[in-house]
Design a protein around this motif. Structure first.
Motif, PDB file in Angstrom:
ATOM      1  N   GLY A 170       0.824  -1.209   0.000  1.00  0.00           N
ATOM      2  CA  GLY A 170       0.000   0.000   0.000  1.00  0.00           C
ATOM      3  C   GLY A 170       0.855   1.256   0.000  1.00  0.00           C
ATOM      4  N   GLY A 171       0.653   2.092  -1.022  1.00  0.00           N
ATOM      5  CA  GLY A 171       1.439   3.331  -1.149  1.00  0.00           C
ATOM      6  C   GLY A 171       0.624   4.566  -0.824  1.00  0.00           C
ATOM      7  N   GLY A 172      -0.285   4.437   0.170  1.00  0.00           N
ATOM      8  CA  GLY A 172      -0.999   5.623   0.669  1.00  0.00           C
ATOM      9  C   GLY A 172      -0.066   6.400   1.595  1.00  0.00           C
ATOM     10  N   ILE A 173      -0.640   7.293   2.365  1.00  0.00           N
ATOM     11  CA  ILE A 173       0.174   8.169   3.212  1.00  0.00           C
ATOM     12  C   ILE A 173       0.996   7.350   4.222  1.00  0.00           C
ATOM     13  N   SER A 174       0.366   6.328   4.826  1.00  0.00           N
ATOM     14  CA  SER A 174       1.090   5.542   5.845  1.00  0.00           C
ATOM     15  C   SER A 174       2.250   4.768   5.211  1.00  0.00           C
ATOM     16  N   GLY A 175       1.965   4.101   4.092  1.00  0.00           N
ATOM     17  CA  GLY A 175       2.993   3.298   3.431  1.00  0.00           C
ATOM     18  C   GLY A 175       4.154   4.157   2.950  1.00  0.00           C
ATOM     19  N   GLU A 204       1.896  -1.374  -4.618  1.00  0.00           N
ATOM     20  CA  GLU A 204       0.652  -0.601  -4.600  1.00  0.00           C
ATOM     21  C   GLU A 204      -0.299  -1.133  -5.670  1.00  0.00           C
ATOM     22  N   ALA A 205      -1.566  -1.317  -5.294  1.00  0.00           N
ATOM     23  CA  ALA A 205      -2.554  -1.894  -6.211  1.00  0.00           C
ATOM     24  C   ALA A 205      -2.888  -0.958  -7.380  1.00  0.00           C
ATOM     25  N   ALA A 206      -2.952   0.347  -7.107  1.00  0.00           N
ATOM     26  CA  ALA A 206      -3.398   1.283  -8.157  1.00  0.00           C
ATOM     27  C   ALA A 206      -2.334   1.401  -9.248  1.00  0.00           C
ATOM     28  N   PRO A 207      -2.770   1.507 -10.515  1.00  0.00           N
ATOM     29  CA  PRO A 207      -1.780   1.669 -11.587  1.00  0.00           C
ATOM     30  C   PRO A 207      -1.049   3.004 -11.495  1.00  0.00           C
ATOM     31  N   ILE A 221      -7.069  17.436   3.244  1.00  0.00           N
ATOM     32  CA  ILE A 221      -6.567  16.690   4.395  1.00  0.00           C
ATOM     33  C   ILE A 221      -5.812  17.676   5.286  1.00  0.00           C
ATOM     34  N   GLY A 222      -5.914  17.485   6.572  1.00  0.00           N
ATOM     35  CA  GLY A 222      -5.216  18.396   7.481  1.00  0.00           C
ATOM     36  C   GLY A 222      -4.427  17.615   8.503  1.00  0.00           C
ATOM     37  N   ILE A 223      -3.379  18.247   9.020  1.00  0.00           N
ATOM     38  CA  ILE A 223      -2.586  17.606  10.076  1.00  0.00           C
ATOM     39  C   ILE A 223      -2.364  18.602  11.209  1.00  0.00           C
ATOM     40  N   PRO A 241      -2.166  25.894  13.767  1.00  0.00           N
ATOM     41  CA  PRO A 241      -3.480  25.589  13.193  1.00  0.00           C
ATOM     42  C   PRO A 241      -3.567  24.141  12.726  1.00  0.00           C
ATOM     43  N   PHE A 242      -4.724  23.776  12.221  1.00  0.00           N
ATOM     44  CA  PHE A 242      -4.903  22.546  11.469  1.00  0.00           C
ATOM     45  C   PHE A 242      -4.301  22.872  10.090  1.00  0.00           C
ATOM     46  N   ILE A 243      -3.185  22.218   9.750  1.00  0.00           N
ATOM     47  CA  ILE A 243      -2.435  22.593   8.537  1.00  0.00           C
ATOM     48  C   ILE A 243      -3.033  21.808   7.365  1.00  0.00           C
ATOM     49  N   VAL A 263     -15.719  23.797   6.410  1.00  0.00           N
ATOM     50  CA  VAL A 263     -15.028  24.124   5.156  1.00  0.00           C
ATOM     51  C   VAL A 263     -13.660  24.672   5.537  1.00  0.00           C
ATOM     52  N   TYR A 264     -12.667  24.391   4.699  1.00  0.00           N
ATOM     53  CA  TYR A 264     -11.360  25.008   4.950  1.00  0.00           C
ATOM     54  C   TYR A 264     -10.578  25.123   3.639  1.00  0.00           C
ATOM     55  N   PRO A 265      -9.690  26.142   3.557  1.00  0.00           N
ATOM     56  CA  PRO A 265      -8.940  26.336   2.316  1.00  0.00           C
ATOM     57  C   PRO A 265      -7.846  25.289   2.146  1.00  0.00           C
ATOM     58  N   ALA A 279     -19.736   6.953   2.650  1.00  0.00           N
ATOM     59  CA  ALA A 279     -20.247   6.243   3.833  1.00  0.00           C
ATOM     60  C   ALA A 279     -19.040   5.963   4.714  1.00  0.00           C
ATOM     61  N   ILE A 280     -19.002   6.601   5.866  1.00  0.00           N
ATOM     62  CA  ILE A 280     -17.792   6.516   6.706  1.00  0.00           C
ATOM     63  C   ILE A 280     -17.774   5.198   7.483  1.00  0.00           C
ATOM     64  N   HIS A 281     -16.768   4.395   7.195  1.00  0.00           N
ATOM     65  CA  HIS A 281     -16.603   3.096   7.862  1.00  0.00           C
ATOM     66  C   HIS A 281     -15.414   3.132   8.819  1.00  0.00           C
ATOM     67  N   LEU A 318       0.318  -4.280  10.946  1.00  0.00           N
ATOM     68  CA  LEU A 318      -0.666  -3.412  10.303  1.00  0.00           C
ATOM     69  C   LEU A 318      -0.408  -1.981  10.752  1.00  0.00           C
ATOM     70  N   ILE A 319      -0.492  -1.034   9.802  1.00  0.00           N
ATOM     71  CA  ILE A 319      -0.364   0.377  10.183  1.00  0.00           C
ATOM     72  C   ILE A 319      -1.482   1.175   9.508  1.00  0.00           C
ATOM     73  N   GLY A 320      -1.729   2.376  10.004  1.00  0.00           N
ATOM     74  CA  GLY A 320      -2.703   3.276   9.377  1.00  0.00           C
ATOM     75  C   GLY A 320      -4.117   2.719   9.403  1.00  0.00           C
ATOM     76  N   SER A 337      -7.372  13.189  12.294  1.00  0.00           N
ATOM     77  CA  SER A 337      -6.151  12.536  12.777  1.00  0.00           C
ATOM     78  C   SER A 337      -5.909  11.140  12.231  1.00  0.00           C
ATOM     79  N   GLY A 338      -6.766  10.649  11.324  1.00  0.00           N
ATOM     80  CA  GLY A 338      -6.596   9.282  10.815  1.00  0.00           C
ATOM     81  C   GLY A 338      -5.269   9.128  10.090  1.00  0.00           C
ATOM     82  N   ALA A 339      -4.992  10.029   9.153  1.00  0.00           N
ATOM     83  CA  ALA A 339      -3.728   9.945   8.412  1.00  0.00           C
ATOM     84  C   ALA A 339      -2.565  10.235   9.353  1.00  0.00           C
TER      85      ALA A 339
END
Ligand SMILES: Cc1cc2nc3c(=O)[nH]c(=O)nc-3n(C[C@H](O)[C@H](O)[C@H](O)COP(=O)(O)OP(=O)(O)OC[C@H]3O[C@@H](n4cnc5c(N)ncnc54)[C@H](O)[C@@H]3O)c2cc1C
Length: 466
Positions: A7-12, A31-34, A43-45, A99-101, A238-240, A301-303, A318-320, A332-334
């Motif tokens: 998985g090459g998302g943010i955690s990977g 990573e599965a996606a081509p 997304i904010g951190i 702030p929430f960056i 909403v946020y910029p 649909a938030i799971h 397992l991570i993320g 804070s998920g990411a």
């Protein structure tokens, strides 16, 4: 040591960035996606995650992708309003350290990819189908295209529908069943199934150009980008993002009677705007103003994942989101995925650690990070109950008061304080204290000082129990 990150998302990606700096580790991402398309929303951190990214040397590049400040100075980050009435009321200003960056998710992910050392190859179109543990302690990963790769450590960073988790929990369930422990086998398989939170998130991006005319006419101010609109069963923020060139729109709608039920249909889908408008019927004009800019909201649909009783197995972690996908009400998920990846990679970077010590590293990861991440999941749920006025400490008392009365004002102020108390770990507690607990624990385990555990205190601090 050969590490395979699935998985090459943010955690990977963070795992790849940190591990590839260690000459003793050969790490690759599958990573599965081509390819990664420039789609997605905001997304904010928080500052604790920013500090960690700065340590990795990413701050200059990330700073060029955000209009947010990146210093830890106290700031009025969010204004809370009760908005489910013709005239809303502002009731609390959330002051945070930094702030929430905020970023466009694609900008954020691309920056991580640019910082991936060339020694960490990312293989696209590689979907893991399963893995097995070999008698020599290594792990063999099997991909849908028929290829196989053998490694010393497999990191499952493959998101909420993780194949690594699926394989890990099926193996654990089979072991329970083998000794006649069918209840635990059943519970293990149940834990593998993502759970619908009963919440929908309607998302959209608004080009800043589109709101300019309204800003010039005085119908809208940029300060309105820092309001959390709350009310019965819904909340909107909403946020910029993208250096202020776009506004991220996220409107939640919660159905308490649907919590834990099975969501029928695709988790992400474009829906008519009328569905979104219906969820916010009767809300104050400043909410309706934002609706007019949204053409085709996508409905998510938030799971979530139920609390797992471990994030590790022999040679696998397992991570993320694969470990702890949570409702997004603390932003804070990411961030938790980034912390997981950084934590494991740092433990592995200890010069004394060899392939033989992987079980110790995984035990420490599980002992420190799992209680911490689970606590963040719990806090995210709690924030959601506050935002949607569903929390029993406030719900009934609010229902007994009239809008605009001093009695209601007092309860709303208490609600603001409760949210702040539940959330402030994110800007007051540094990640270093997680890391230090882990390093201390690992050192003692390497010296065979016995089993260790960690404690997450009420304020979010972690300490090692030695
Ligand atoms: C509405 C909403 C708003 C959010 N806002 C925030 C926020 O502001 N801040 C924050 O910190 N978090 C936020 N989150 C949470 C955040 O999006 C996730 O926690 C984060 O993206 C998880 O990253 P990950 O890398 O663990 O998983 P993912 O992003 O899901 O990445 C998993 C990767 O694995 C790949 N993959 C999947 N299966 C396989 C397989 N079998 N083989 C190989 N590869 C595979 C996928 O293609 C994907 O690239 C939000 C979530 C939602 C829904």
């Amino acid at each position: 040591m050969k590490v395979l990150i699935c998985g090459g998302g943010i955690s990977g990606l963070i795992g790849g960035i940190v591990m590839a700096r260690n000459p003793n580790i050969s790490v690759e991402i599958y990573e599965a996606a081509p390819e990664f398309l420039p789609i997605g929303a905001g997304i904010g951190i928080w500052i604790r995650v920013w500090d960690l990214l700065a340590k990795l040397g990413l701050s200059d590049d990330l700073r060029s992708k955000t209009a947010s400040a990146t210093t830890p100075d106290p700031i009025d980050a969010l204004i809370f309003r009760k908005s489910d009435q013709p005239e809303g009321v502002e009731f609390y200003t959330l002051v945070t350290n930094g702030p929430f960056i905020t970023f466009h998710r694609h900008d954020f992910q691309q920056t991580l990819i640019q910082h991936l050392p060339s020694s960490c190859k990312m293989h696209h179109s590689k979907r893991l189908s399963t893995y097995t543990s070999l008698p020599n302690g290594k792990i063999r990963a099997y991909f849908e295209d028929g290829t196989q790769v053998t490694c010393d450590l497999l990191i499952g960073a493959d998101g909420i529908r993780s194949t690594v988790r699926d394989t890990m929990l099926r193996e654990k369930a089979a072991k329970h069943a083998d000794v006649g422990n069918f209840e635990d086998a059943y519970q293990t398989l149940v834990a593998n199934q993502p759970l619908w939170s009963g919440t929908m998130c309607y998302r959209g991006l608004i080009p800043m150009e589109k709101v300019k005319a309204d800003i010039e006419k005085g119908n809208l101010t940029l300060e309105e980008c820092h309001i959390q609109h709350m009310g019965k069963n819904a909340n909107l923020i909403v946020y910029p993002i993208a250096n202020g060139s776009m506004i991220n729109f996220a409107a939640f709608y919660h159905q308490p009677d649907k919590v834990g039920s099975v969501f029928e249909g695709p988790w992400v889908q474009n829906v008519p705007k009328e569905e979104l408008q219906a969820a916010y019927a009767g809300w104050e004009p400043s909410v309706q103003k934002w609706m007019k800019f949204i053409e085709n909201p996508s409905r998510w649909a938030i799971h979530t994942i139920r609390p797992l009783d471990t994030y590790v197995a022999d040679g696998v972690a397992l991570i993320g989101d694969a470990a702890h996908a949570m409702v997004p009400h603390q932003g804070s998920g990411a961030g938790q995925g980034i912390e997981d990846a950084y934590f494991i990679a740092t433990l592995l970077s200890n010069p004394a650690v060899t392939v033989r010590d992987i079980p110790k590293v995984l035990a420490v990861y599980d002992a420190v990070r799992r209680p911490f991440a689970l606590d963040v999941c719990r806090r995210s749920h709690l924030n959601g109950s506050y935002y949607t006025m569903n929390n029993p400490d406030f719900k009934y008392r609010l229902a007994e008061t009239q809008a605009g009365t001093p009695e209601q004002e007092k309860i709303l102020k208490e609600l603001g304080v409760a949210i702040k108390n539940n959330w402030e770990w994110a800007w007051t507690v540094p990640f270093d204290d997680n890391m230090e607990a882990g390093l201390v624990m690992l050192k003692r385990m390497m010296n065979n000082v016995g089993e260790q555990s960690a404690v997450v205190q009420d304020n979010g601090f972690v300490s090692a129990v030695l």
